[in-house]
Scaffold this motif. Structure first.
Motif, PDB file in Angstrom:
ATOM      1  N   ASP A 124       0.858  -1.176   0.000  1.00  0.00           N
ATOM      2  CA  ASP A 124       0.000   0.000   0.000  1.00  0.00           C
ATOM      3  C   ASP A 124       0.898   1.230   0.000  1.00  0.00           C
ATOM      4  O   ASP A 124       2.074   1.149   0.366  1.00  0.00           O
ATOM      5  CB  ASP A 124      -0.911   0.020   1.243  1.00  0.00           C
ATOM      6  N   MET A 125       0.306   2.372  -0.381  1.00  0.00           N
ATOM      7  CA  MET A 125       1.092   3.616  -0.417  1.00  0.00           C
ATOM      8  C   MET A 125       1.103   4.244   0.963  1.00  0.00           C
ATOM      9  O   MET A 125       0.051   4.492   1.540  1.00  0.00           O
ATOM     10  CB  MET A 125       0.448   4.598  -1.369  1.00  0.00           C
ATOM     11  N   ILE A 126       2.295   4.517   1.449  1.00  0.00           N
ATOM     12  CA  ILE A 126       2.398   5.070   2.789  1.00  0.00           C
ATOM     13  C   ILE A 126       3.057   6.441   2.735  1.00  0.00           C
ATOM     14  O   ILE A 126       3.916   6.705   1.883  1.00  0.00           O
ATOM     15  CB  ILE A 126       3.200   4.118   3.710  1.00  0.00           C
ATOM     16  N   LEU A 127       2.619   7.317   3.629  1.00  0.00           N
ATOM     17  CA  LEU A 127       3.229   8.637   3.779  1.00  0.00           C
ATOM     18  C   LEU A 127       3.339   8.903   5.274  1.00  0.00           C
ATOM     19  O   LEU A 127       2.362   8.715   6.011  1.00  0.00           O
ATOM     20  CB  LEU A 127       2.353   9.702   3.102  1.00  0.00           C
ATOM     21  N   GLU A 128       4.529   9.276   5.701  1.00  0.00           N
ATOM     22  CA  GLU A 128       4.711   9.549   7.129  1.00  0.00           C
ATOM     23  C   GLU A 128       4.671  11.049   7.363  1.00  0.00           C
ATOM     24  O   GLU A 128       5.344  11.810   6.664  1.00  0.00           O
ATOM     25  CB  GLU A 128       6.050   8.969   7.603  1.00  0.00           C
ATOM     26  N   CYS A 129       3.873  11.460   8.330  1.00  0.00           N
ATOM     27  CA  CYS A 129       3.726  12.887   8.618  1.00  0.00           C
ATOM     28  C   CYS A 129       5.020  13.426   9.227  1.00  0.00           C
ATOM     29  O   CYS A 129       5.542  12.854  10.188  1.00  0.00           O
ATOM     30  CB  CYS A 129       2.565  13.116   9.576  1.00  0.00           C
ATOM     31  N   PRO A 130       5.560  14.540   8.665  1.00  0.00           N
ATOM     32  CA  PRO A 130       6.800  15.101   9.205  1.00  0.00           C
ATOM     33  C   PRO A 130       6.560  15.754  10.577  1.00  0.00           C
ATOM     34  O   PRO A 130       7.497  15.960  11.344  1.00  0.00           O
ATOM     35  CB  PRO A 130       7.187  16.154   8.170  1.00  0.00           C
ATOM     36  N   GLY A 131       5.289  16.063  10.869  1.00  0.00           N
ATOM     37  CA  GLY A 131       4.983  16.719  12.140  1.00  0.00           C
ATOM     38  C   GLY A 131       4.885  15.731  13.286  1.00  0.00           C
ATOM     39  O   GLY A 131       5.688  15.729  14.216  1.00  0.00           O
ATOM     40  N   CYS A 132       3.910  14.826  13.177  1.00  0.00           N
ATOM     41  CA  CYS A 132       3.636  13.950  14.323  1.00  0.00           C
ATOM     42  C   CYS A 132       4.127  12.519  14.128  1.00  0.00           C
ATOM     43  O   CYS A 132       4.032  11.690  15.029  1.00  0.00           O
ATOM     44  CB  CYS A 132       2.130  13.942  14.628  1.00  0.00           C
ATOM     45  N   GLY A 133       4.610  12.212  12.931  1.00  0.00           N
ATOM     46  CA  GLY A 133       5.132  10.870  12.709  1.00  0.00           C
ATOM     47  C   GLY A 133       4.081   9.827  12.389  1.00  0.00           C
ATOM     48  O   GLY A 133       4.408   8.658  12.168  1.00  0.00           O
ATOM     49  N   ALA A 134       2.802  10.226  12.338  1.00  0.00           N
ATOM     50  CA  ALA A 134       1.742   9.261  12.028  1.00  0.00           C
ATOM     51  C   ALA A 134       1.871   8.772  10.586  1.00  0.00           C
ATOM     52  O   ALA A 134       2.263   9.534   9.702  1.00  0.00           O
ATOM     53  CB  ALA A 134       0.376   9.898  12.238  1.00  0.00           C
ATOM     54  N   ASN A 136       5.865  -6.865  13.768  1.00  0.00           N
ATOM     55  CA  ASN A 136       5.545  -5.466  14.033  1.00  0.00           C
ATOM     56  C   ASN A 136       4.148  -5.168  13.539  1.00  0.00           C
ATOM     57  O   ASN A 136       3.798  -5.541  12.419  1.00  0.00           O
ATOM     58  CB  ASN A 136       6.547  -4.548  13.340  1.00  0.00           C
ATOM     59  N   ILE A 137       3.368  -4.487  14.369  1.00  0.00           N
ATOM     60  CA  ILE A 137       2.009  -4.132  13.979  1.00  0.00           C
ATOM     61  C   ILE A 137       2.041  -2.731  13.388  1.00  0.00           C
ATOM     62  O   ILE A 137       2.501  -1.793  14.030  1.00  0.00           O
ATOM     63  CB  ILE A 137       1.060  -4.205  15.194  1.00  0.00           C
ATOM     64  N   GLY A 138       1.582  -2.625  12.152  1.00  0.00           N
ATOM     65  CA  GLY A 138       1.615  -1.334  11.466  1.00  0.00           C
ATOM     66  C   GLY A 138       3.016  -1.027  10.981  1.00  0.00           C
ATOM     67  O   GLY A 138       3.948  -1.822  11.162  1.00  0.00           O
ATOM     68  N   PRO A 139       3.191   0.134  10.337  1.00  0.00           N
ATOM     69  CA  PRO A 139       4.510   0.483   9.793  1.00  0.00           C
ATOM     70  C   PRO A 139       5.512   0.736  10.914  1.00  0.00           C
ATOM     71  O   PRO A 139       5.125   1.118  12.014  1.00  0.00           O
ATOM     72  CB  PRO A 139       4.243   1.791   9.025  1.00  0.00           C
ATOM     73  N   GLY A 140       6.799   0.509  10.612  1.00  0.00           N
ATOM     74  CA  GLY A 140       7.842   0.768  11.595  1.00  0.00           C
ATOM     75  C   GLY A 140       7.867  -0.275  12.689  1.00  0.00           C
ATOM     76  O   GLY A 140       7.196  -1.302  12.616  1.00  0.00           O
ATOM     77  N   SER A 141       8.662   0.018  13.725  1.00  0.00           N
ATOM     78  CA  SER A 141       8.836  -0.982  14.778  1.00  0.00           C
ATOM     79  C   SER A 141       8.344  -0.450  16.120  1.00  0.00           C
ATOM     80  O   SER A 141       8.731  -0.929  17.168  1.00  0.00           O
ATOM     81  CB  SER A 141      10.306  -1.387  14.867  1.00  0.00           C
ATOM     82  N   SER A 142       7.467   0.553  16.063  1.00  0.00           N
ATOM     83  CA  SER A 142       7.039   1.176  17.324  1.00  0.00           C
ATOM     84  C   SER A 142       5.972   0.369  18.042  1.00  0.00           C
ATOM     85  O   SER A 142       5.685   0.613  19.200  1.00  0.00           O
ATOM     86  CB  SER A 142       6.519   2.586  17.054  1.00  0.00           C
ATOM     87  N   ALA A 143       5.360  -0.589  17.353  1.00  0.00           N
ATOM     88  CA  ALA A 143       4.325  -1.392  18.002  1.00  0.00           C
ATOM     89  C   ALA A 143       4.618  -2.869  17.823  1.00  0.00           C
ATOM     90  O   ALA A 143       4.019  -3.548  16.993  1.00  0.00           O
ATOM     91  CB  ALA A 143       2.947  -1.043  17.423  1.00  0.00           C
TER      92      ALA A 143
END
Lengths: 604, 604
Positions: free
Chosen positions: A83-93, B151-158
């Motif tokens: 899937d296409m993912i984009l990480e927010c530069p502000g909050c990291g979501a 890992n749940i969701g993107p990254g390794s935070s969860a």
């Protein structure tokens, strides 16, 4: 409160489903099925097994959910299940980039546009982070693989993945499964099991979750084999939403039949037409509202590259059309890929009706001549002779035959070539079957059955909520109540409950609270019938009250033979072969009261 | 060929189970159940559900297999769910260090000795790598966590883990499950589902695998509640292997009953005694050989630290005693840990039969005096008054009361303290339930049923292999064959097959090969009965042949009422309420031939 809120509240309060691990704040995309939900889901699975496997005489297998990496290299999931993912530069979501575009523009299928164009659109439309409001323009959009990864055994030398679809556990075992089918096409193999998608942003309750149950059937057919027998489904009506209508942005569905749609070329494959027909009948049977149901054809851009015709069954849920199953022609893609990657044959040997005889020119040169004459180069001469024989057999009708080795031509005496035209008998061929795949999302079917069964009405002036589930799916089939647990009423009710359990029915015995409250509770969990034992049952004529969920009407069932006949008739009701109304008519039962009949007054 | 080899060969050839992803060389510890195995496993699960949930009136839930890290911090799995690992310095292979010691010395439970001692033993005994022969002395032995991580969701935070036992998916939902049970103890919640253990070296076929199915029941009971009603199981015989016998290295089992064992204190908990009783009966019912079955008590070092009494059901498989289920008292450990870690209450509110009245000293100081007198420090004075009232109420019987704030003593007029003895009514208490856990390994039960059903005999001089599965578990319940598919025999056989399917039975119609071969095939997959339609059935008196798996005897069933009565009786046979012999006697059916009767000759 909207109906959707009422449904969610009912789902939690009555034990259908709720977000898992709520004590720890929950984790998005994982649900727990409570006692009612687990039973309803099992019943959906049994109904699917009965229709798509047992009645079709297909096999069922159960493979592991964790599989090693090479399987998904072959299947294409390691490279393409993104899937296409984009990480927010502000909050990291993390966000689904295509959903950001779809939610904020008129664009409908942003995924088809590719990551670069989606990044441009985010900038062009000045989109902001839905969590913190940060500007997203200029942020990169990348592909995120949706498989949950893990390591098998110690260390990281054996990566594995949670399967993204149950199908792969069938494809990789094809050679053995073909043996079980005695190597005869067509044959089908199904599986009901867990699959996983590590969604970036799970949403919509049970609809987009990270762990779910699939019911998939892989039907292996001969590429040039006979089409299925359509006689049983040709007249089945279908509500279709084909490519043309979608492209014309028409909301109108095409009301047709399986036979007509196939003849008109709306449905391309007779196998797909067959499965749309039986799926439609099955969905109707398990309680899906046919006014909120259609088959939508995949648009050309939506289909997997190897698929020729794909349709989704869609149900209207909460005002949206949601895919609840897919019907695809997967061609020979999966088996060919697994054959290439594993080196194992993924074919079925199909004998010809009669062995075929062909003629093939061949040489068998005399090495006692070629050896001394050509030394080290003799094998090259043999190869050249073979090549000429295959390509130009007529050249072998003289005294000599010329072959050219490294630009130099040599004349070889015909007598030592051993040239002849040989007869060869071929008894059959190795065929890679094509795959027809009906794939059901069990949780989505569950959600549809649950939402479409939801009803509200008023009984004797009081508002009532009930689930009009088909008897075959209801978690509890009969509620059995004593008016009160005294004067032998409890004992008699328990006897009846045991007799029903003995027949294999799911029974709930309940003696607490007013009869009215007990009826309401069974209404909310979709129990089709209740039987109540009162003073008349133990001290009078022995009759009991039969209470029907949908009409809330009550009848008296006389003791003895009538009660026995009722218990007999319940098996037909449970299997969907009989309605409550028909049973009441057959037994001559008249409605004596609505939900608030006189016996209720004595209950508290 | 040993019986074990024969079993493995049969398992693969007939579609019971085989190592998964064989096309890719397989991956140790993962199996695929073929069509027969998947059906047999489902039937084992249904039989368990019927006995341990439905008949006991317990709930069943279905939670996710992937759960977030905090759940396993609380459960203790993150820290303590380890095996001892040693990596070979030569070839890099990972080994279970304790197994190396056990396999090469007389030591039996090396795990209990700890990693350091095991490393010493490896050096002392000069152990070598079983794969490459390298010297292992001096290599470190470490703890390897057996959970599959992801890992749940993107990254390794969860971080998340595949659940190592289904039980945790029940414990974390306790607050809601208690609501469904109307907050009344005792109540039970079960789950049948997948669990995972990332074994270092999987072995022994289905016995030590990385992905498996558990059937677990968590029975929540009041710590001071009434014991279960043992009247139904008190006389049930048990074969026990208690701690004493094990420590005395005696191979003798104690043959006793549930009631006697409890009275003699051999079994400590009446709840455990209850479940050993019903488990014993259930195992017998599903075909486990009671001469190869026992309950073994955990040795003190084996038990989890929170458990007071634990027993394993063990079956003899391939000459070894293998744990196939466990019966533990888990105490309040799990619920307390989850309450501590999540901050959620994991208790049930138990109202007293009568509300209890208690007296409690209290103060209600006059702030219009304390404020001006003490300023900012007035709240400290209030706190000090409260503390003295609670600890020393008798001090409040004078004109003044002294309190000490920061080493300084103040005399407060009694009149402004508002001291009084208040009556408080407490209606009940919050109770953390104790957990009784019967935990079944479904794959191991499957393996036991399969191995214990395996039989070889000779029928009319020919060697035969068959599975003497109980009718309730058999993947196919009835095989229906036409002698040949011509002259109406195929049609009549299909009619009978359909009539049986209509009654909910698993039926296999087969018209290929000789009748003898078809019987043998059904024998090998454990089909209890076959019905054969021959010329007599369609052109003569309409009778059909009934053939019984275990005796291989054939009888003629007259057409009409007798056939109808047979079909009726099959439901009782399927449910284990009736035997083939009893049905034959009831219908007056006489054996007319063994397996090689005259009709066989005409079949090819």
């Amino acid at each position: 409160m909207t109906d959707h809120d009422r449904l969610t509240e009912l789902a939690t309060r009555r034990g259908f489903y709720f977000p898992a691990a709520g004590a720890y704040g929950g984790v998005a995309g994982f649900y727990t099925y409570g006692p009612q939900g687990a039973a309803l889901k099992r019943n959906v699975e049994s109904a699917w097994r009965d229709r798509f496997l047992t009645r079709e005489d297909h096999m069922e297998v159960a493979g592991p959910t964790v599989m090693p990496e090479p399987v998904f290299e072959a299947s294409g999931h390691l490279d393409g299940f993104d899937d296409m993912i984009l990480e927010c530069p502000g909050c990291g979501a993390s966000h689904r980039a295509d959903h950001l575009v779809e939610d904020n523009t008129d664009i409908e299928d942003a995924e088809a546009l590719g990551t670069e164009r989606v990044a441009e659109l985010i900038a062009e439309h000045d989109l902001e982070c839905p969590s913190c409001g940060a500007v997203l323009a200029g942020e990169s959009v990348t592909a995120f693989n949706l498989m949950f990864g893990t390591n098998i055994g110690p260390g990281s030398s054996a990566p594995g993945y949670l399967r993204p679809e149950t199908a792969q556990a069938i494809f990789v075992e094809f050679p053995r499964l073909a043996e079980y089918a005695r190597n005869q096409l067509p044959f089908g193999v199904g599986q009901i099991g867990t699959a996983y998608r590590n969604e970036i942003s799970p949403r919509r309750g049970l609809i987009r979750v990270r762990e779910f149950t699939q019911a998939e059937l892989e039907h292996f057919v001969h590429p040039e084999g006979a089409p299925p027998d359509l006689s049983g489904v040709a007249e089945t009506s279908l509500s279709l939403y084909p490519i043309d209508s979608q492209q014309a942005r028409s909301a109108e569905h095409v009301e047709t039949t399986v036979g007509e749609a196939l003849e008109a070329g709306v449905i391309g494959s007779p196998w797909i037409a067959y499965y749309l027909g039986i799926a439609k009948e099955w969905y109707e049977h398990v309680g899906v509202d046919m006014d909120r149901f259609r088959f939508r054809q995949h648009l050309p851009g939506e289909r997997a590259h190897y698929a020729t015709d794909c349709w989704d069954a869609e149900a209207e849920l909460g005002g949206n059309w949601i895919e609840i199953s897919g019907f695809s022609t997967r061609g020979t893609y999966d088996l060919s890929r697994h054959a290439d990657h594993s080196g194992e044959s993924m074919t079925v040997f199909e004998p010809y009706e009669k062995p075929q005889t062909t003629e093939r020119p061949a040489v068998d040169p005399d090495m006692s001549y070629l050896g001394p004459e050509f030394g080290d180069r003799a094998p090259e001469v043999v190869a050249a002779l073979k090549e000429r024989a295959a390509e130009e057999p007529e050249a072998f009708d003289g005294e000599e035959i010329e072959v050219t080795i490294d630009g130099e031509t040599h004349a070889i005496p015909m007598a030592i070539t051993g040239f002849e035209i040989r007869e060869e008998t071929i008894s059959g061929e190795h065929v890679t079957p094509e795959v027809i795949e009906p794939s059901f999302g069990v949780d989505r079917v569950f959600a549809t059955v649950f939402e479409h069964a939801f009803r509200r009405d008023s009984v004797e002036g009081e508002e009532r909520t009930y689930l009009s589930l088909p008897p075959e799916l209801a978690p509890t089939f009969v509620g059995v109540f004593p008016l009160m647990d005294k004067d032998g009423m409890g004992e008699r009710a328990k006897e009846i409950a045991d007799a029903l359990r003995e027949r294999g029915f799911a029974v709930e015995y309940d003696d607490s609270g007013s009869i009215g409250r007990r009826y309401r509770r069974q209404d909310e969990i979709g129990t089709p019938l209740c039987l109540t034992v009162d003073y008349e049952s133990v001290e009078g004529d022995g009759s009991v009250t039969l209470r029907d969920r949908d009409s809330a009407a009550q009848s008296r069932v006389p003791a003895g033979e009538d009660l026995d006949r009722l218990l007999e008739a319940l098996a037909d009701l449970r299997a969907g072969r009989q309605t409550v109304a028909a049973i009441k008519e057959e037994l001559g039962l008249e409605t004596v009261a609505g939900d608030e009949d006189p016996i209720d007054a004595g209950a508290e």
